[in-house]
Structures are given as C-alpha cells and as structure tokens.
Design an enzyme around this catalytic site. Structure first.
Site: not given
Lengths: 464, 468
Positions: B317-318
C-alpha cells in the site's frame, strides 16, 4: 397459464428494449455534452466567481511531457463546461441539503481572513493559505447576529516572540519614542456570550504581550478605549477591519499613551461613501445574512493635505488620502487607496516639525490620517511591502515617535513578526521580494483595467 | 486521467464507447481499446508510459519462454527471471526511496535518496503480470501469443490505475472472444453510475472533511473532531476505492469483460478475517494464492507465513513504515481471532463483533493515514482522550449537523441496500417489475447529473492511489 407465460415472455423482451434505450441514452447524453462544449459560445470571465476563466493551453513539448498540458486541459474543460453556472448552483444546493442549518449561526471553518503576507520567493497567497503559517490561531469564521466573527484560538500564542520583536525596536533605534498597539477584532465586543467559552480572549492575549515589553516601549490600550464605545459603529459586520470610528478611538488611545491632545470628532467634517459596503467576510462566505445586512463607510476628515506622496522603492507618485473613485468593488480602499509600501502624509494645520512613523498593515489605513492632528509629517510604512528600513527613515526624517500597529492575528503569526523584525535594518542590496509581487499586480492592473474583478480578489487577499 | 473527471466522462468514455460499438471487427476493437488505454495512461504519466510498454513486453516474452522450455531443466528459469525483473522494477520505482532512507538511518551513510515520482498504477500492473507468468508456469492458462492482446490485458484502462487486480486467467477467454450483450452493457452502465456517485458524491465530500480534521493542526484538534475525522476517512477510503472498482467492473461489462468483484460490504464484517475476505478481494486472494499458500499456508510455518503476508500487504500500500505497521496490525488481529478471539465473539451477541471490527478498521486507518509515527501517536491519544485536547469545539456541532443527512446516507450505503432492493423487486408484482428497467434509467441519469454538478461545482477531485 398460457397468459402468464405470455406475459413472462413479453417481460423478457421488454428488458432488452429498455436496455437498448438505456445504452442509447447514455451514449447520447455523454456525447451531447462533448458536442455542446464545442458549439456553445465560451465565456472568458465568470461574473459569479469574479475571476477569469482558464484559456486554452498551448501545447509545448515540455508541458506535454510534464503533464502540465493535460492538467490545464482538465481545468479548461471544467471552466467552460456547458451550463456551468447551472451545475454550480445545483452543487451549491446539494451542499445545503447535506444536513440542517441553524438559522442563527453558521461556521465557515475553512475561511481565513488572517493577515496574509506574500512569501519570500513570491509565491501566491494561495499557497500560503494552505501552509501552517496562515492557520495559526485562526479557526475560521462564525456568522451570528448577522455579523461575521473571526474565531480566535489562543492555543498557540506568540506573545513572547511578538514582544521580543517590539523590544528590538527599542534596542536598535535610539532617540525616538516607541509605541505599540494591537487591535482586537469585533469578537471581544460583540460575540454572543454563549460562544465566548470556545473562543480565545483577545484582550488576555494582548495584555500578555504588553507585559513583556521593556520600559522604553509604551503600550497603547486600544482594547480599553474601544470597549468604552461598544454601542457605536466601531467594527464592520461584513469585513474584518475596524471602521473609521473604531480607528479614531484607537488614535485616541494612542494620544492617551503619548500624552497628546486628540482632535475631537466634532472638529472634523464627516463624509459617507455612497452605497452599501460588503467586505471580505461576505466575499469569502457569500453568507446571505451578511448580504442582507450590509455595512456602510463613514469617514472623518482630519487636517490632512488632500494629496499624499507614495513611494514604492523606485518611484514617487501623488495619491489621494481618501480615494473616492474606482473603489466600487472594495470600498475599504477609500483609506489611502489601499496598502502601499510607504506614504508621506502632511498636516495642513500642525506645523510643529514633528514626525511620526506608523508601521502598519491594513488596520492602520484609516488610523494614519488622524495623526496629522498632532504631527506635521506622518510616514506610513506597510511592513509587508516596504523596501526602506526603519533605521534609514529615522535618520533621514528626524523622527520623533514610532507606532507599531498590529491586528490580533498578525501579532500572533510568526512570519509577520519575523518581517516586522527584519525591516528595522534591511540589508542593503537585498531587494524586497514582497515589493515585486505588488508591482506585478500593479502592472496587471494597468494592462487590464477593465478586468477589475481579478484585481479586487487580489487586493482582498492582501488586505489585513 | 481519472474516471471522476469531466474530460474522462464526456470525451474519453463517450468516444471510446461509440467507436467500440461502431467497429465490428474483433482485432480493431482490441486495437481501439489498447490505444485508448495508452492515451489514458499517458494523460497522467506521459513519461512512464514507456515503462508500462517495456514491462508488458518483458512479461509477454517470458510467458512464451516458459512454454518453450516447459519440461526441460530450464523450465523454471524464465519464471524466476520474470519475477525478479518485475520486483526490481517495482522496487526501483516504489521502494528505492524507502530503502535508501532506512539504510541511511541504520548505517549513518548519506546515500542520495531518489526523487522520481511513482508511476501510477505500477503496483497494480506488476502484480497482474506476475500472476500471469505464474499461472502460465503452473499451466493454468496458455501463454498469450499476440503482443497486442497481452498489452491490452496489462494496460486496459478500466483497472490500470486503481484495480481491481485482474488476473489473466479470469479474462483470458474474453480477450480472445468476448460477446457484446445488450443487457450486459445496460447493467454495466448502471454499475458505472453507482461507482461514479460513490466516488464523487460520497468519497470526495468525506475527503474534504478529512483534510480539515485529520490534515489540520493536531495540537488543537478536539476529541469529537478526531472521531469525526477518522469516521470521514473510513467513509472516504471505502467509497473511493469501491467506487473505482464499481466503475472498472461497469466499464468492463460495457465492452464485454467480466471482472471479479473487489468489495463485498466490508464494513458489515464481524471479524478481521471476515473483513479481508470482503475488502479489496483481488489483493487478498493474490497474496493468498501466490504467497501464503506457496509458503505453506497454515500447514507449515503458520506464524511466519502470516507475518510475511501481512507485512507485504502493508508494504504494497505504500513505501513507509506506517503501512507495514498497518499490515501487521491486521495480521495480528487475524492471528488472535484464530487463536481464541473468534471463540469468544461467537458466544457474544453479533452486535459486539460488529463494533469490534469497525473500531479495529478505524484505528487501522489512523495508521494508514499518517505517514509519521508521532502523528499516529498523537491522533490515537486524542481518540482515547489522553491528549489533554478539549472534548468539543464550537464549530464542530454545526459542521456535524449540516452534514447529518449526507452522513446517514453514506452509512446506509455501506450496507448491502442494493442487493436487498433487487431481491425485493424481484419478488414484487409483474407490473412493478416492468417499470424497474425504466426507473433504473432515470435513476442512473439522476446519479450522473448529481455527479456532474459536483464535478463542475468544484475542482476538488483528489486521487488517492498515487502511493499504491
């Protein structure tokens, strides 16, 4: 049985017809807007928004590769979309029906009328608004009793920083008297009591700064003097400034502090600007209650010469002390014609050879002229734009007194405090970048005088 | 380009559909879709379009190589090489900054941190192509022989930038032969309109308030405002993400593709494991099928497998620690549920399980939202009344009340109202059923009208997936 079967079959068939209609309508709807976009005449200016609409971007290799070209195209489409104003009013209506609204009060917690200051690298004030700097101690607007209040939160007071800055004036400038005054907003006087507990007390904040001044700094108790005249029209309801009358009581408070005799209101002629005045709070909120309770501008004429000299670092120019023309869009410009780096006002009556420097932001604009009742020369310095250091002015003009006049928000905002400290001694050769922005704006003004809408919006953001 | 924009709706999609329906030839249709997908991608990432095409070409070649070497001792080589190349691309563009930051921090070196921007959608398309080569290797699908068709699979604008992660095996057949059915297109349009409404009228509105409350000064944020802020983010991220998935699925159906569902009313879940069967399903199943099960699933090294999968889920997600923490937070809950929590919840009323899951999700989103740990700690301390901040603010009551109807609508839409209404209508009288299709048309237009008004009304249209 047969019938039922028949109906069922028909139903199946009908689903297909409706699907076909669905698809055709969907495609036609999407396409027709695209076609209308090219057919309908395109407007250049949006009256409702008071701004120029985006123009078609020019394609360059750079703008294409960086993606700026596509971004501009997106903005262009949004600005020129068919029936744009209808859609906008629908979206405004949608916003209203998201919940219910108290008829008495409204909050606009994204609206800031904090004293804005152009940043050092000359970026637009919009960028500043998004930064933490502008948010300091201001929590938006409250409209109640048909009046707008700025919500002061005394959560991060800057009293120490502010008073240290003022004390620097005493340290670096000898042989002059130094006065410092902080102007409160209307909240302390007119805010309905039920909101008081949520809002920071401005007088407490002001006094906390005054206590930290050193002996050479004389505080001006503007708050107390205004408090005596709470029943009078001392603040605008739709604008964040004090009225000329409020500024007069500020001047009176200064005279008390400086042991001078103030000129009486009755000794001055008063005038009123034609028409209603809807100020910054209205322009930013578009609140109906403000619109239906507009302000008016009344001003008193002290013994000041009709024309004053304005310096913008390179050129001098004569301006009217009370500008009565071309102020339709923002009538507060009547006072000194707005914010200028440096203005010299001359008294018509007072020939005592005394000179005062007023270091101010836009709160000082109505205040300045009253000083001509007690001083022969009044130097009005807007600290945000000046290119001349206070030290130079003091030695050049043989100055007697200095007044540092702030609003409650600018006295609690770091970059304002920093700027006020910097201008005591501006280093030679360091051009004031604040100035460039101002001048650029001026040029635009000259080029597009008809497009006054843009200029108005710009000036709103500059005014304290 | 983003779906929720005027240029996309009224130019791009309009042109795309009309040309698609006018063209009858299958190959030309594929060419049209591919070209338009590349235009779509280049609109937002003019530079990295090259990377997309290059990456697709590499994966295409590897698919063919795997089939070529099948049965020989080299059969695994193209698979490994392809996974390494894909992960290197992902690592370089997405995690290089994060990795150098951490190396610098640990060793005290001063390596320069890469500053190039993350190519949009890279996390989605690299996962799609990895699943492709693995499936080819496992002989679950045949390698695609036409580069055009393979490029179409990778670049298809429906799912390129915001998912779902479409597996090649799901649409392999439809890439070669897909049929246009009138009822299908019509259903796709309805689905698209719902997604558009969710994105523009719910997610964007919530997003503005997230900026006010979570993005502002935390030192002055009141207790009530903090809870409202995280509630808004909880709403925003669901409607944004599931809205995009709805639009992708809808547009797929408009041209004959059938993608798998990506969300199944996750906020109605009763446990963390339940939540992850309903939230971003294509990602969860990807990790299950390509990492968790190959590692040994729950048969061997169960704890390690759970740890690895959830750390990677977070990292996907990041590229920062808060996402890893967020992943591990969910992994821990799932583990605890398996060990004993689920048994306890089974004995308690269902209502308590729902409250538990919603609280867990909201706390999770705090970890997800704030990249720096000090803000996470600060925000949590406000939520739990430990910050010393005030309990309520003057303006909050007014803001809350002036959004109350919208908030109720948003909460209702988190529940399965749509399937419920459908089921009800199906049981209704024949006369009512005859009206339903026409009522749907009117309803869809109403949704487009509202969404267009909101789009024109303000330029606030942020895009959440740049980090993914």
């Amino acid at each position: 049985m047969n019938d039922a079967h028949h109906i069922h079959e028909e139903l199946e068939e009908e689903v297909k017809v409706s699907s076909l209609i669905h698809i055709v309508l969907f495609c036609v709807a999407l396409t027709s807007f695209g076609v209308l976009f090219f057919i309908l005449p395109q407007e250049k200016i949006s009256d409702a928004e008071k701004r120029k609409l985006a123009s078609f971007p020019t394609l360059t290799q750079k703008s294409l590769l960086s993606g700026d070209y596509m971004d501009s195209l997106d903005i262009y489409t949004a600005d020129h979309f068919p029936f744009r104003s209808t859609f906008i009013s629908v979206s405004d209506q949608l916003k209203l029906i998201r919940g219910f609204h108290n008829k008495e009060e409204s909050f606009y917690n994204d609206v800031q009328t904090v004293d804005e200051i152009p940043s050092k690298n000359g970026t637009s004030t919009k960028d500043i608004q998004g930064s933490d700097e502008a948010l300091k101690n201001c929590k938006g607007l409250l409209v109640a009793n048909n009046r707008a209040f700025q919500i002061f939160s005394n959560e991060e007071p800057m009293n120490e920083e502010f008073s240290q800055m003022v004390n620097q004036y005493a340290k670096k400038l000898k042989g002059v008297r130094i006065f410092s005054g902080v102007v409160p907003t209307a909240s302390d006087f007119f805010l309905p009591s039920k909101y008081q507990e949520y809002i920071g007390n401005e007088q407490e904040n002001i006094q906390a700064s005054y206590k930290l001044f050193n002996k050479r700094i004389v505080p001006i108790d503007i708050h107390q003097e205004l408090g005596k005249h709470k029943k009078e029209y001392i603040y605008y309801k739709t604008d964040h400034h004090w009225t000329d009358l409020g500024a007069y009581y500020g001047y009176k408070a200064f005279c008390n502090a400086a042991k001078l005799t103030p000129i009486e209101l009755s000794d001055m002629k008063s005038k009123q600007i034609k028409g209603d005045f809807l100020g910054t709070h209205f322009l930013k909120t578009k609140d109906q209650r403000l619109e239906s309770h507009p302000d008016y501008i009344k001003y008193w004429i002290p013994p000041v010469e009709k024309y004053a000299m304005k310096y913008d670092g390179e050129e001098e120019e004569e301006i009217r002390v009370f500008k009565t023309k071309d102020i339709e869009k923002n009538k507060y410009l009547v006072f000194l014609g707005g914010d200028e780096p440096l203005i010299l006002l001359k008294s018509t009556k007072c020939k005592n050879g005394k000179t005062v420097i007023l270091i101010k932001n836009s709160y000082g604009n109505p205040f300045a002229a009253f000083l001509t009742a007690n001083y022969e020369n009044v130097l009005v310095v807007d600290y945000r734009y000046t290119e001349t250091s206070i030290k130079d002015l003091v030695s050049e003009y043989d100055v007697n007194d200095i007044i540092i006049l702030n609003g409650i928000y600018s006295s609690n905002t770091p970059n304002h405090i920093e700027r006020l400290r910097d201008i005591i001694e501006l280093k030679e050769g360091t051009k004031n970048s604040f100035q460039k922005k101002k001048r650029k704006k001026k040029e635009e003004e000259d080029i597009e005088q008809s497009d006054s809408l843009n200029v108005v919006l710009d000036s709103i953001s500059v005014i304290e | 380009m983003v779906f929720a924009s005027l240029n996309f709706l009224f130019f791009f999609l309009a042109i795309n559909l009309i040309l698609y329906y006018l063209i009858k030839n299958k190959t030309f249709r594929n060419v049209l879709l591919t070209v338009m997908s590349l235009v779509f991608y280049a609109w937002g990432e003019p530079i990295w379009i090259g990377l997309l095409v290059f990456s697709s070409f590499v994966d295409y070649l590897h698919g063919l190589l795997i089939e070529r070497f099948r049965g020989t001792k080299w059969s695994k080589a193209p698979l490994i090489s392809c996974i390494i190349i894909n992960l290197t691309i992902l690592g370089t563009f997405k995690y290089a900054g994060f990795i150098t930051d951490n190396i610098n921090f640990l060793t005290g070196l001063k390596l320069s941190v890469p500053t190039y921007t993350l190519p949009i959608g890279i996390s989605f398309y690299t996962f799609q192509t990895i699943s492709y080569v693995i499936d080819v290797y496992k002989q679950e699908v045949k390698a695609q022989r036409s580069f055009l068709k393979f490029l179409l699979f990778v670049s298809l604008f429906h799912q390129l930038v915001a998912g779902p992660i479409v597996r090649y095996s799901h649409i392999a057949n439809e890439i070669d032969n897909r049929k246009l059915r009138i009822n299908d297109i019509s259903a796709g349009i309805s689905r698209f309109c719902i997604g558009l409404f969710k994105k523009i009228c719910i997610a964007n509105v919530a997003g503005e308030m997230v900026v006010t409350y979570m993005g502002g000064d935390l030192s002055t944020l009141a207790f009530s405002e903090a809870w409202f802020g995280i509630l808004m983010f909880t709403i925003q991220i669901y409607f944004d993400f599931s809205g995009y998935s709805d639009m992708a699925i809808g547009m797929g159906r408009m041209v004959g593709f059938h993608y798998h569902e990506n969300f199944n009313y996750p906020y109605t879940s009763k446990s963390a494991s339940d939540f992850w069967r309903r939230w971003h399903i294509s990602l969860g199943t990807f990790f299950r099928d390509y990492i968790y099960i190959p590692l040994g699933g729950n048969r061997k090294r169960f704890y390690l497998n759970v740890f690895v999968v959830w750390m990677l889920t977070g990292l996907w997600h990041g590229s920062s620690w808060n996402f890893i923490l967020w992943g591990l937070f969910w992994g821990t809950l799932i583990l605890l549920e398996r060990l004993f929590l689920q048994k306890i919840f089974n004995k308690l009323p269902a209502f308590i399980s729902h409250v538990y899951l919603l609280l867990a999700a909201m706390i999770g989103w705090v970890l997800f939202y704030f990249v720096d740990m000090s803000s996470v700690v600060k925000y949590l301390s406000i939520l739990f009344g430990q910050s010393g901040n005030k309990w309520n603010s003057l303006e909050f009551n007014s803001v809350f009340m002036s959004n109350i109807y919208w908030l109720i609508l948003a909460i209702i839409l988190c529940l399965p109202v749509y399937p419920y209404t459908h089921a009800k209508l199906r049981k209704s009288s024949i006369r009512v059923q005859a009206i339903v299709p026409y009522a749907t048309i009117v309803f869809d237009f109403f949704l487009i009208f509202l969404s267009t008004a909101m789009l024109v009304g303000k330029t606030f249209n942020p895009f959440l997936y740049f980090r993914f």
